[in-house]
Design a protein around this motif. Structure first.
Motif: not given
Lengths: 459, 459
Positions: A191, A347, A399
């Motif tokens: 992420v 994500r 995300q």
């Protein structure tokens, strides 16, 4: 007709099962070779088994060799295929316990040998206590080591990705002191840094020592056991070392047999999971699972994404086509979720970093909201970040980091990414609303609103 | 320039806020009339407030008149607009406490008068203890009645839809004996009977007596209080009666003022939420929220769906356009979620019954699966039912009934419906997978697989 399957886990056995469903034993004989002790198991469940949330290895086995035998699928456990002869259409399998070798002819071959942990040279020591987390056999070995004497007190996990973080937490739950080493500035680099920072805090909150920007130089051993991990900043005592450096496609056998691999190191296939070489399809050869390369539908780039959900889908697709049906695997969009203590991380699509690498111009928008109406008990906070193409506003990725009920909201965003929705259209989405389930503006919608503003400002 | 808003809840105040965001007080004066005591509150939260999960009325108020005043939006509480003169461009508002009337000119008018509970003639009795559940004032009145003397011991809820079921559960939590009356064969008829049957069992499991196929004939009263509900099968003693018969658009004022309504009884608007009459747009007149009619994107039919999430979106769209921006509300797809004790119920798109009524030929597929990997602690079961068009396989609708973490999966299905995905394409969707969040085949994917088989069989 005979089908030989190399690899008895998700991909291989899904292919076998789907083929069997469509073609009876008289029409198609099926033999699967598996070098380990188990078939069709959930490797993703290993950290939870180590940590104690899942009790018993057998819970992780979806289907045993006996069950496959009953369905007319022969499984040869502890047999490693060591050669494929495409011209003579036969494989050579070594009996890892008995020691002999056997040849098995085939008409169709499914290559589903999975992946192997990335193991740098420094990790190849002749000592116990160093583990990958790839197979149920690995899980058994870790369990035995943690329960053995002398009882391990200090663990070092090398690599702060999904498996590394999950294993670090699992060992904390077992009462072991854990240090996590990560070469980049932050663990969970799947992420963006602004999101990863929250995960970083959660990991430290578990009492795990996190050392970032740290490259491992070597391991120390004594008396046949690992004793320490050497880094530029000092030597860390360790009674157990877990490698979480990722995996690479297990394609050594394929390349030795003249089957070419793609740029990611995985086998290339067509949409039906037939193996493709430079001269096109290779007749009668299929591949699925962690050993194949696929395409990222948003970046258009070839990618290697070893994940049980893809392995199952690809195996199913290969098996349906093998069985005379029709199915395709159209690629992935990079969806992933995990849990660090009570923090959920998710994500899909492209992160900002990946969008840049793919050549997109984009805007981002992050919002903080709650999983339920703010006034409803148990409402947990979450941050949702969207990445949208500049000017067009097409959603490229998302995300989420948050408390309970956060991570699975990524599915909504994944389907929006899949369908190339614009963030502006997303503001109108008719999502489920009731106080126990969402604020009147779901976090996904609030994020879409903010991203729309950013897209407008970028025009 | 002056904007007058009729109705101080979600739709009206969202419109006011968005308009104010884009146009300052010098450019646009904003006056909102609200006949109740509160602005911008969550009516959907009332059952949880009654049941005790939410403590305190003020938790349900998103924004107070004082906060609006600070933002330059004047709110006149306890003022009911009793006339609209479109030619003279003024409204007449009655002061419900002071008793006087005032006229207010406008350049732009937002009609956001909400909905009113469906109240049959038999329910119009001159006695206390009979309640709708539409406004925060209703909630206050129910609270006062339940806490008053003589303390109500027996409640009858008439109507087994969302509000009826939520209120029945809330009163059980207050220690009141509850009977739920439903005229159809099953409560929660917003889902198909096979799904509703599970909800029916859950409601009975709460200790609520459910009487189906029951039409109410009248109420009995004594001493100014309701005492019983009369049905063909007998008279049910009742110290409190809650009406859950649905709501209808509150458009009496509009029709009296010559503003026409659509077939559902709601005001017709264009995509920007401008009111539309037989001769096209009515200049300077906007509408939003529970008083408007919208379109169901899958059936193509006009529908009236009173729900806070739509009211907020429509109000926002009206306000953005009023403020000189551009936004549209493209319709709904019938998504709804609720909770009955621990059972979560969700729907989106068309049910089988609605698909038939819309003229679709379709197949259905129902699967039972779990919210997490079967071996992971806390995995709860759920049933997912899909409705897909015959031959094309386009997803028309979905329903979910299950334990925790079930209902919000409807969002994924809602976005698939919105994008007119086929169930076959859905089998390839890249959804979040990890043992704490889903089995390796998410229930949504398993359902898509089964529906794909049904579609193929239907060709």
């Amino acid at each position: 007709m005979k089908l030989v399957v190399i690899g008895g886990d998700a991909a291989g056995m899904s292919a076998a099962s789907q083929a069997r469903k469509r073609r009876g034993p008289d029409d198609l004989e099926i033999v699967a070779f598996e070098r380990g002790h188990f078939t069709s198991y959930s490797a993703c469940g290993i950290p939870y088994w180590i940590g104690g949330a899942v009790t018993g290895r057998d819970a992780l086995v979806a289907r045993t060799p006996a069950e496959f035998a009953e369905a007319g699928i022969a499984v040869r456990l502890r047999h490693e295929v060591v050669a494929i002869d495409l011209d003579r259409r036969e494989v050579t399998a070594r009996d890892l316990d008995g020691g002999g070798e056997r040849r098995e002819g085939f008409d169709e071959l499914v290559y589903a040998a999975g992946a192997v942990p990335v193991t740098p040279d420094w990790a190849r020591v002749d000592a116990g206590g160093v583990f990958g987390v790839q197979t149920l056999d690995d899980g058994e070995a870790i369990h035995a080591w943690l329960d053995g004497e002398p009882r391990p007190r200090r663990a070092v996990v090398i690599g702060g990705g999904y498996v590394g973080v999950e294993m670090a937490e699992a060992m904390v739950r077992r009462g072991v002191e854990v240090t996590l080493l990560e070469r980049s500035p932050q663990p969970m680099s799947t992420v963006d840094p602004d999101m990863g920072e929250r995960v970083h805090r959660a990991i430290r909150g578990l009492g795990i020592e996190v050392r970032t920007n740290t490259l491992v130089q070597g391991l120390e051993t004594a008396g046949g056991r690992v004793t320490a991990v050497v880094t530029p900043d000092g030597t860390l005592p360790a009674d157990i070392v877990v490698l979480g450096l990722g995996v690479r496609p297990n394609t050594a056998l394929a390349t030795e047999s003249g089957i070419p691999v793609g740029v990611t190191g995985g086998l290339r296939t067509d949409l039906q999971m037939r193996v493709v070489g430079p001269a096109g399809r290779i007749d009668g050869l299929w591949a699925a699972g962690d050993c194949v390369q696929t395409v990222h539908r948003i970046s258009g780039q070839p990618v290697h994404v070893p994940l049980g959900t893809h392995a199952n889908k690809q195996g199913r697709v290969a098996g349906i086509n093998l069985g005379g049906g029709y199915a395709t695997f159209p690629g992935v969009i990079g969806t992933a979720v995990t849990k660090v203590c009570e923090l959920e991380v998710a994500r899909t699509g492209l992160t900002a970093k990946e969008a840049t690498a793919s050549g997109f111009e984009f805007v981002t928008a992050s919002v903080e909201s709650t999983s339920r109406a703010g006034y409803y008990p148990g409402a947990g906070t979450m941050v949702v970040k969207l990445v949208a193409e500049r000017r067009t506003g097409v959603l490229l990725g998302a995300q989420i980091v948050g408390r309970e009920e956060a991570a699975k909201r990524i599915d909504s965003l994944a389907i929006a990414v899949w369908n190339r929705m614009t963030v502006e259209e997303m503001t109108a989405l008719d999502l489920g609303y009731a106080p126990p389930f969402a604020p009147v503006w779901d976090p996904v919608l609030i994020a879409a609103r903010k991203a729309t503003d950013e897209v407008h400002a970028s025009r």
